[in-house]
Design an enzyme around this catalytic site. Structure first.
Site, PDB file in Angstrom:
ATOM      1  N   LYS A 277       0.821  -1.207   0.000  1.00  0.00           N
ATOM      2  CA  LYS A 277       0.000   0.000   0.000  1.00  0.00           C
ATOM      3  C   LYS A 277       0.857   1.261   0.000  1.00  0.00           C
ATOM      4  O   LYS A 277       1.886   1.330   0.680  1.00  0.00           O
ATOM      5  CB  LYS A 277      -0.907  -0.029   1.237  1.00  0.00           C
ATOM      6  CG  LYS A 277      -1.984   1.019   1.304  1.00  0.00           C
ATOM      7  CD  LYS A 277      -2.870   0.758   2.530  1.00  0.00           C
ATOM      8  CE  LYS A 277      -4.013   1.750   2.633  1.00  0.00           C
ATOM      9  NZ  LYS A 277      -4.895   1.432   3.789  1.00  0.00           N
TER      10      LYS A 277
ATOM     11  N   SER B 155      -9.446   1.700   2.381  1.00  0.00           N
ATOM     12  CA  SER B 155      -8.417   2.465   1.715  1.00  0.00           C
ATOM     13  C   SER B 155      -7.343   1.610   1.053  1.00  0.00           C
ATOM     14  O   SER B 155      -6.501   2.128   0.323  1.00  0.00           O
ATOM     15  CB  SER B 155      -7.757   3.417   2.715  1.00  0.00           C
ATOM     16  OG  SER B 155      -7.150   2.705   3.782  1.00  0.00           O
TER      17      SER B 155
ATOM     18  N   SER C 254     -10.566  -0.977   6.118  1.00  0.00           N
ATOM     19  CA  SER C 254      -9.720  -0.616   4.980  1.00  0.00           C
ATOM     20  C   SER C 254      -8.906  -1.762   4.408  1.00  0.00           C
ATOM     21  O   SER C 254      -8.400  -1.662   3.285  1.00  0.00           O
ATOM     22  CB  SER C 254      -8.781   0.530   5.360  1.00  0.00           C
ATOM     23  OG  SER C 254      -9.491   1.740   5.439  1.00  0.00           O
TER      24      SER C 254
END
Length: 490
Positions: free
Chosen positions: A87, A162, A186
């Site tokens: 990420k 996310s 997320s």
């Protein structure tokens, strides 16, 4: 050669542990599988936009070094030669960690953060970093730095947020393994939207260092770092790599997660929470929960459809929202904080609207946080009691499958559930009900719905029972099918 291409095709969606085994056995080289993923990203990511920061040259160099070490009979670790991505919010040397915030466009790291360093120490190397929403604060992944990430199952829909780029990259076959973060689903919501596995660890077992905009930031309440994968065996290995104390904690603390080595589901005690008035799920999602629960029963588990932790669900969710507000308000400008303090100070402490004022303003005073923390402790005690009676809670992760892109202001957005518009953040209930109490949760794919989109469900366990939720996800997935690749990327 055709043999090489067939070998690569077979490994595209393989588990990271199986790719590592193939490299160790000499079936494939690290450079070959790394180049294969690079080729796929270059040819297919134009429609997904998952891998927003690319490190192809460095990845190939690392792969060649892994092959040289392999030829000498040396092992770099359990992920020797495995290419992965991570990420964008993680710190990786010489790459930006912007969290999708334009003001941090030039926030380039000088050295690897903790998680990246740990994965490299385990033998992995990085193809790049994957896309996120602005400030990691949305169910969708888009920002003006990197653009919009699409769902590989249907590019008109979001892969979630996310950790949306993380889940999309795995589903599309661009990487072998991923790591994300979770404070409101997320990790788990993108796993559900994209049909992969994701694990939200027990709070505190994975250090957050190396997942920050600036160094020296203490670990936030509620927030965790954890893995995403196409196979639960990878979740377990990645968690073992990530979950160790660091820094000053490592001087005096050791982590000893209870092991879980189930051979089957016989006798497992499973509580089922299929929907709730706080956040009604679609009829198809609810039916899927019940179908999977029935499969648990067929496999010998003891299943109960009424068992619930002993607390008021509405108040529990309010506690989560309030604690979440405390975390999110920490970055608010002082002027906003001062204005809210004045507004709250003018209210009677017994005023029922007080919490609503605080929540709407997005600011939490420390005395309010303490009060909500007391309430959280009662929730933890209720969950502790619940998990003395039940091994696992099976429930939805989100109210519907992957939603369509919607970049309007939050207050203008809704989510349609069986034809009815619902509040955009209502679905946060299913992610948040376990976050406030710091519980572990594993999301696993259960197959496609009638619209051709994946439906993922979550398995929640007691504190520090991370290996149990992961292991149960493996056993039930073996029975119902596990990961399936999107047809356009298979």
């Amino acid at each position: 050669t055709s043999t090489w291409r067939k070998s690569m095709t077979n490994l595209t969606f393989a588990a990271a542990v199986d790719i590592a085994a193939a490299i160790s056995a000499g079936t494939v080289s690290s450079r070959e599988i790394t180049q294969h993923y690079i080729d796929r990203i270059e040819s297919l990511d134009t429609t997904v936009n998952a891998v927003c920061v690319r490190l192809f040259e460095h990845a190939l160099q690392a792969a060649e070094e892994a092959d040289r070490r392999q030829a000498k009979g040396e092992s770099l670790g359990p992920l020797h030669g495995v290419p992965m991505s991570i990420k964008e919010s993680y710190v990786h040397a010489n790459t930006p960690a912007t969290w999708g915030i334009p003001a941090y466009r030039d926030n380039i790291a000088a050295a690897d953060g903790l998680a990246v360093a740990r994965f490299k120490a385990a033998g992995a190397h990085f193809l790049g970093k994957t896309n996120v929403p602005i400030d990691l604060g949305d169910f969708q992944s888009y920002n003006e730095i990197y653009g919009t990430t699409n769902n590989p199952w249907d590019t008109s829909r979001t892969p979630g947020g996310s950790s949306g780029g993380s889940a999309a990259a795995l589903a599309a076959g661009f990487t072998a393994l991923e790591a994300g973060s979770d404070i409101g689903g997320s990790i788990r919501t993108p796993a559900h939207f994209c049909g992969v596995f994701g694990h939200k660890p027990t709070w505190g077992i994975v250090p957050m260092q190396g997942h920050e905009l600036m160094s020296g930031v203490p670990d936030a309440d509620l927030s965790v770092c954890g893995p995403l994968a196409r196979d639960p065996r990878d979740l377990r290995l990645a968690l073992d790599i990530m979950a160790e104390p660091a820094g000053r904690q490592a001087v005096g603390w050791q982590l000893q997660l209870p092991d879980c080595t189930l051979n089957d589901l016989q006798g497992l005690k499973v509580a089922v929470w299929a929907s709730d008035d706080m956040a009604p799920v679609s009829q198809e999602t609810q039916a899927r929960v019940l179908q999977v629960a029935a499969r648990f029963e067929e496999l010998g588990a003891q299943v109960d459809y009424q068992a619930r932790p002993d607390f008021d669900v509405r108040k529990a969710h309010m506690t989560y929202e309030s604690l979440l507000t405390a975390v999110m308000s920490s970055a608010k400008p002082e002027s906003v904080v001062a204005a809210t303090q004045a507004k709250v100070a003018a209210l009677d402490p017994a005023d029922q609207s007080r919490d609503a004022v605080v929540s709407r303003a997005g600011v939490m005073l420390h005395r309010d946080w303490i009060r909500h923390n007391f309430r959280r402790e009662k929730l933890k005690e209720a969950w502790d009691q619940f998990f003395t009676e039940w091994d696992i809670l099976l429930c939805p992760q989100f109210t519907v499958p992957a939603i369509a892109h919607d970049h309007r202001p939050f207050e203008d957005r809704t989510i349609e559930v069986d034809g009815q518009p619902r509040s955009y953040f209502e679905a946060l209930f299913w992610a948040g009900i376990v976050v406030a109490s710091h519980l572990p949760s594993t999301v696993f794919p259960t197959g496609l719905g009638s619209d051709g989109l994946p439906i993922g469900l979550q398995l929640v366990g007691g504190p520090y029972q991370d290996r149990k939720t992961i292991e149960v996800s493996r056993l039930i997935s073996d029975a119902i099918g596990g990961f399936v690749a999107p047809s356009k990327f298979a």
